[in-house]
Scaffold this motif. Structure first.
Motif, mmCIF file in Angstrom:
data_model
loop_
_atom_site.group_PDB
_atom_site.id
_atom_site.type_symbol
_atom_site.label_atom_id
_atom_site.label_comp_id
_atom_site.label_asym_id
_atom_site.label_seq_id
_atom_site.Cartn_x
_atom_site.Cartn_y
_atom_site.Cartn_z
ATOM 1 N N GLU A 26 55.319 -2.130 29.422
ATOM 2 C CA GLU A 26 56.073 -3.350 29.167
ATOM 3 C C GLU A 26 57.537 -3.174 29.562
ATOM 4 O OE1 GLU A 26 52.395 -3.299 27.015
ATOM 5 O OE2 GLU A 26 54.059 -1.842 26.947
ATOM 6 N N ALA A 27 58.088 -1.993 29.311
ATOM 7 C CA ALA A 27 59.472 -1.731 29.689
ATOM 8 C C ALA A 27 59.626 -1.762 31.204
ATOM 9 C CB ALA A 27 59.921 -0.383 29.139
ATOM 10 N N VAL A 28 58.653 -1.223 31.919
ATOM 11 C CA VAL A 28 58.718 -1.227 33.386
ATOM 12 C C VAL A 28 58.513 -2.634 33.926
ATOM 13 C CG1 VAL A 28 57.609 -0.366 35.485
ATOM 14 C CG2 VAL A 28 58.110 1.194 33.602
ATOM 15 N N ALA A 29 57.688 -3.433 33.255
ATOM 16 C CA ALA A 29 57.526 -4.833 33.674
ATOM 17 C C ALA A 29 58.862 -5.561 33.574
ATOM 18 C CB ALA A 29 56.468 -5.524 32.822
ATOM 19 N N GLY A 30 59.597 -5.343 32.492
ATOM 20 C CA GLY A 30 60.919 -5.943 32.358
ATOM 21 C C GLY A 30 61.877 -5.435 33.404
ATOM 22 N N LEU A 31 61.775 -4.149 33.701
ATOM 23 C CA LEU A 31 62.632 -3.533 34.714
ATOM 24 C C LEU A 31 62.334 -4.098 36.097
ATOM 25 C CD1 LEU A 31 64.804 -1.302 34.716
ATOM 26 C CD2 LEU A 31 62.983 0.340 35.208
ATOM 27 N N ASN A 32 61.060 -4.326 36.386
ATOM 28 C CA ASN A 32 60.683 -4.942 37.661
ATOM 29 C C ASN A 32 61.276 -6.339 37.796
ATOM 30 O OD1 ASN A 32 59.110 -3.183 39.319
ATOM 31 N ND2 ASN A 32 57.393 -3.372 37.909
ATOM 32 N N ALA A 33 61.160 -7.131 36.736
ATOM 33 C CA ALA A 33 61.720 -8.486 36.775
ATOM 34 C C ALA A 33 63.226 -8.444 36.963
ATOM 35 C CB ALA A 33 61.358 -9.234 35.495
ATOM 36 N N PHE A 34 63.874 -7.529 36.257
ATOM 37 C CA PHE A 34 65.325 -7.356 36.403
ATOM 38 C C PHE A 34 65.672 -7.013 37.853
ATOM 39 C CE2 PHE A 34 69.183 -4.882 36.476
ATOM 40 C CZ PHE A 34 70.018 -5.513 35.568
ATOM 41 N N GLY A 35 64.937 -6.061 38.420
ATOM 42 C CA GLY A 35 65.206 -5.645 39.797
ATOM 43 C C GLY A 35 65.017 -6.770 40.801
ATOM 44 N N ARG A 36 63.979 -7.582 40.607
ATOM 45 C CA ARG A 36 63.752 -8.707 41.516
ATOM 46 C C ARG A 36 64.890 -9.725 41.420
ATOM 47 N NH1 ARG A 36 58.967 -9.081 38.955
ATOM 48 N NH2 ARG A 36 59.453 -11.260 38.446
ATOM 49 N N HIS A 37 65.244 -10.099 40.207
ATOM 50 C CA HIS A 37 66.299 -11.095 40.020
ATOM 51 C C HIS A 37 67.644 -10.589 40.535
ATOM 52 C CE1 HIS A 37 64.132 -14.220 37.847
ATOM 53 N NE2 HIS A 37 63.548 -13.286 37.126
ATOM 54 N N ALA A 38 67.865 -9.278 40.466
ATOM 55 C CA ALA A 38 69.126 -8.698 40.923
ATOM 56 C C ALA A 38 69.162 -8.464 42.423
ATOM 57 C CB ALA A 38 69.376 -7.380 40.190
ATOM 58 N N GLY A 39 68.030 -8.691 43.092
ATOM 59 C CA GLY A 39 67.957 -8.421 44.523
ATOM 60 C C GLY A 39 67.829 -6.953 44.853
ATOM 61 N N LEU A 40 67.444 -6.148 43.858
ATOM 62 C CA LEU A 40 67.268 -4.711 44.069
ATOM 63 C C LEU A 40 65.833 -4.356 44.438
ATOM 64 C CD1 LEU A 40 69.342 -3.458 41.001
ATOM 65 C CD2 LEU A 40 70.018 -3.349 43.413
ATOM 66 N N LEU A 41 64.904 -5.265 44.191
ATOM 67 C CA LEU A 41 63.503 -5.071 44.525
ATOM 68 C C LEU A 41 62.968 -6.308 45.221
ATOM 69 C CD1 LEU A 41 61.961 -3.530 41.245
ATOM 70 C CD2 LEU A 41 62.250 -2.345 43.435
ATOM 71 N N GLU A 42 62.130 -6.100 46.215
ATOM 72 C CA GLU A 42 61.476 -7.226 46.872
ATOM 73 C C GLU A 42 60.231 -7.654 46.117
ATOM 74 O OE1 GLU A 42 60.690 -6.212 50.892
ATOM 75 O OE2 GLU A 42 62.811 -6.036 51.465
ATOM 76 N N HIS A 43 59.606 -6.713 45.425
ATOM 77 C CA HIS A 43 58.379 -7.005 44.682
ATOM 78 C C HIS A 43 58.240 -5.977 43.569
ATOM 79 C CE1 HIS A 43 56.760 -3.537 46.837
ATOM 80 N NE2 HIS A 43 57.155 -4.102 47.964
ATOM 81 N N ASP A 44 57.324 -6.238 42.645
ATOM 82 C CA ASP A 44 57.081 -5.298 41.555
ATOM 83 C C ASP A 44 56.605 -3.960 42.105
ATOM 84 O OD1 ASP A 44 57.785 -7.251 39.814
ATOM 85 O OD2 ASP A 44 55.773 -7.577 38.978
ATOM 86 N N VAL A 45 56.991 -2.905 41.414
ATOM 87 C CA VAL A 45 56.567 -1.554 41.774
ATOM 88 C C VAL A 45 55.652 -1.039 40.670
ATOM 89 C CG1 VAL A 45 57.353 0.801 42.271
ATOM 90 C CG2 VAL A 45 58.708 -1.166 43.042
ATOM 91 N N ALA A 46 54.567 -0.384 41.039
ATOM 92 C CA ALA A 46 53.588 0.103 40.070
ATOM 93 C C ALA A 46 54.224 1.087 39.092
ATOM 94 C CB ALA A 46 52.423 0.773 40.797
ATOM 95 N N PHE A 47 53.725 1.077 37.862
ATOM 96 C CA PHE A 47 54.252 1.933 36.805
ATOM 97 C C PHE A 47 54.366 3.384 37.263
ATOM 98 C CE2 PHE A 47 53.606 4.723 33.147
ATOM 99 C CZ PHE A 47 54.560 4.258 32.248
ATOM 100 N N ASP A 48 53.299 3.908 37.881
ATOM 101 C CA ASP A 48 53.294 5.318 38.277
ATOM 102 C C ASP A 48 54.235 5.615 39.439
ATOM 103 O OD1 ASP A 48 51.485 5.960 36.313
ATOM 104 O OD2 ASP A 48 49.728 5.811 37.616
ATOM 105 N N ASP A 49 54.745 4.586 40.098
ATOM 106 C CA ASP A 49 55.734 4.779 41.152
ATOM 107 C C ASP A 49 57.159 4.645 40.634
ATOM 108 O OD1 ASP A 49 53.836 5.239 43.143
ATOM 109 O OD2 ASP A 49 53.597 3.093 43.544
ATOM 110 N N VAL A 50 57.272 4.366 39.329
ATOM 111 C CA VAL A 50 58.587 4.290 38.684
ATOM 112 C C VAL A 50 58.770 5.432 37.695
ATOM 113 C CG1 VAL A 50 60.095 2.872 37.211
ATOM 114 C CG2 VAL A 50 58.636 1.774 38.938
ATOM 115 N N VAL A 51 57.702 5.773 36.976
ATOM 116 C CA VAL A 51 57.772 6.699 35.849
ATOM 117 C C VAL A 51 56.855 7.893 36.084
ATOM 118 C CG1 VAL A 51 57.373 6.947 33.373
ATOM 119 C CG2 VAL A 51 58.253 4.789 34.284
ATOM 120 N N VAL A 52 57.345 9.073 35.755
ATOM 121 C CA VAL A 52 56.507 10.270 35.690
ATOM 122 C C VAL A 52 56.213 10.515 34.218
ATOM 123 C CG1 VAL A 52 56.342 12.733 36.151
ATOM 124 C CG2 VAL A 52 57.506 11.248 37.773
ATOM 125 N N THR A 53 54.959 10.396 33.829
ATOM 126 C CA THR A 53 54.593 10.504 32.420
ATOM 127 C C THR A 53 54.262 11.931 32.000
ATOM 128 O OG1 THR A 53 52.266 10.047 32.923
ATOM 129 C CG2 THR A 53 53.678 8.154 32.415
#
Length: 309
Positions: free
Chosen positions: A273-300
Motif C-alpha cells: 500500500e505504501a508503494v502504491a501511494g509512492l507510485n501515485a505520487f511519482g506519476r503526479h510529480a512527473g517522476l514516473l511514467e507508469h506504476d513500478v512493481a513492488f519488487d522493482d522498488v523494494v528489496v524485502t
C-alpha cells in the motif's frame, strides 16, 4: 568495505532520527559495521550523491531516488524509517488560519525544500486548492542555499523574520515555530490522515550495486535501524543524548518529545500500500511514467533483519 556513508537531507529533525541514532548510539557498530552520517541538503542533491557514489545509503524521502534513478533503475528501498507522509504546513500565527482550513490560504509565500515541495503541491491540488487562484507561491526560502543546512530550523527562522508567510517542513521546524508563537500548524500530514498522509515516507535507499556487492552490510544497517526504533520507542529520552552531540541546545531539548510522538509510526517494513501511494505520487510529480512493481522498488530480503512495530 570502508565505513558506510549514510546521507540525510536534514540533520536537526525527527524525520530521519532513527537512522541517525543507529549510528550515534553505536548500534550499527554493534553489528560490525562502521558508519557515518553526512548532511546533504536538499534531498535531490543527496539522491545525486547516492547515484554518483559519494554516499552509500540515503536516509530520506522514499521518492527521492527518482530524482537520480529514473524508473528506479539501480536503486531500491531497503527499509522504512517510519510510516506515512511526515511534513507539516506551518502558517504565520497572526494570519489566524485554522487547522485544516486550506481555503483560507491566500496570497502566501510558502517555503519548501526541493524534492519536498512537490508533496505540498500534491496535497493542496488533490484537496481541491487552486494554487494560482489563491495566490500561493511555493518555493525555496530566500537565503537558504544547497549544501549543509537543516531546513526545518532554517524555515522556522525565516518565518520569524518575515522571509516567508508559511513553510512546509519537518516536525522540528513546526515545533520551533509553535513554541516561539510565530507559527501555527495548519496541516500535520501524517496525523491528519487523508490523501496527504499517503504520498511518501522516510526510508533507507541503496543502489543495487551495493546490495549485490555487500548485502551483509545492508542487512546490518536495517538491523541497527530496527534496534534504534525500538530503543527510542522504549525510552525517547535516549534521543536527547544524541541531540546534545549534534543539535543546538534548543533543538536538543525538543527532540525527545518529537521522537515520542513519532514512535507509534516506527517500523522497517514497507507495505504494498505504501508503494502504491509512492507510485501515485511519482506519476503526479512527473517522476514516473507508469506504476513500478513492488519488487522493482523494494528489496524485502532485509525486513526480517529489522523490526516491525
Amino acid at each position: 568495505m570502508a565505513g558506510l556513508r549514510i546521507g540525510v537531507p536534514d540533520l536537526v529533525s525527527p524525520s530521519y532520527f532513527p537512522a541517525i541514532a543507529a549510528v550515534e548510539l553505536g548500534l550499527l557498530a554493534d553489528e560490525g559495521v562502521e558508519g557515518t552520517i553526512e548532511l546533504v541538503f536538499p534531498v535531490t542533491d543527496a539522491a545525486t550523491s547516492l547515484r554518483d557514489g559519494r554516499l552509500d545509503l540515503l536516509a530520506g524521502a522514499a521518492h527521492a531516488p527518482l530524482y537520480a534513478f529514473p524508473g528506479w533503475r539501480n536503486a531500491r528501498l531497503v527499509a522504512a524509517i517510519s510510516r506515512n507522509t511526515y511534513w507539516f504546513l506551518v502558517v504565520r500565527s497572526d494570519l489566524g488560519v485554522a487547522r485544516g482550513d486550506l481555503k483560507a490560504l491566500l496570497d502566501l509565500r510558502i517555503g519548501a525544500a526541493p524534492g519536498v515541495d512537490e508533496g505540498l503541491r500534491q496535497l493542496l491540488v488533490r484537496s481541491g486548492v487552486d494554487l494560482a487562484g489563491q495566490g500561493l507561491r511555493i518555493g525555496p526560502i530566500p537565503g537558504v542555499a544547497p549544501g549543509t543546512i537543516s531546513f526545518g530550523v532554517a524555515a522556522a527562522e525565516a518565518l520569524a523574520d518575515g522571509r516567508v508567510d508559511a513553510f512546509w517542513a519537518n516536525g522540528m521546524g513546526a515545533e520551533v515555530a509553535e513554541s516561539t508563537g510565530t507559527g501555527t500548524v495548519v496541516v500535520d500530514a501524517r496525523r491528519d490522515g487523508g490523501l496527504g498522509s499517503r504520498l511518501t515516507f522516510p526510508a533507507i535507499s541503496a543502489t543495487q550495486d551495493l546490495i549485490a556487492r555487500d548485502p551483509a552490510a545492508v542487512a546490518a544497517v536495517v538491523r541497527a535501524l530496527g534496534r534504534a526504533q525500538q530503543v527510542l520507542a522504549d525510552d525517547p529520552e535516549r534521543a536527547t543524548e544524541v541531540g546534545r552531540r549534534l543539535f543546538p541546545p534548543r533543538e536538543a531539548g525538543l527532540i525527545a518529545e518529537l521522537v515520542r510522538r513519532d514512535a507509534p509510526w516506527y517500523g522497517t517494513e514497507i507495505s504494498p500500500e505504501a508503494v502504491a501511494g509512492l507510485n501515485a505520487f511519482g506519476r503526479h510529480a512527473g517522476l514516473l511514467e507508469h506504476d513500478v512493481a513492488f519488487d522493482d522498488v523494494v528489496v524485502t530480503d532485509f525486513f526480517s533483519s529489522g523490526t516491525s512495530r
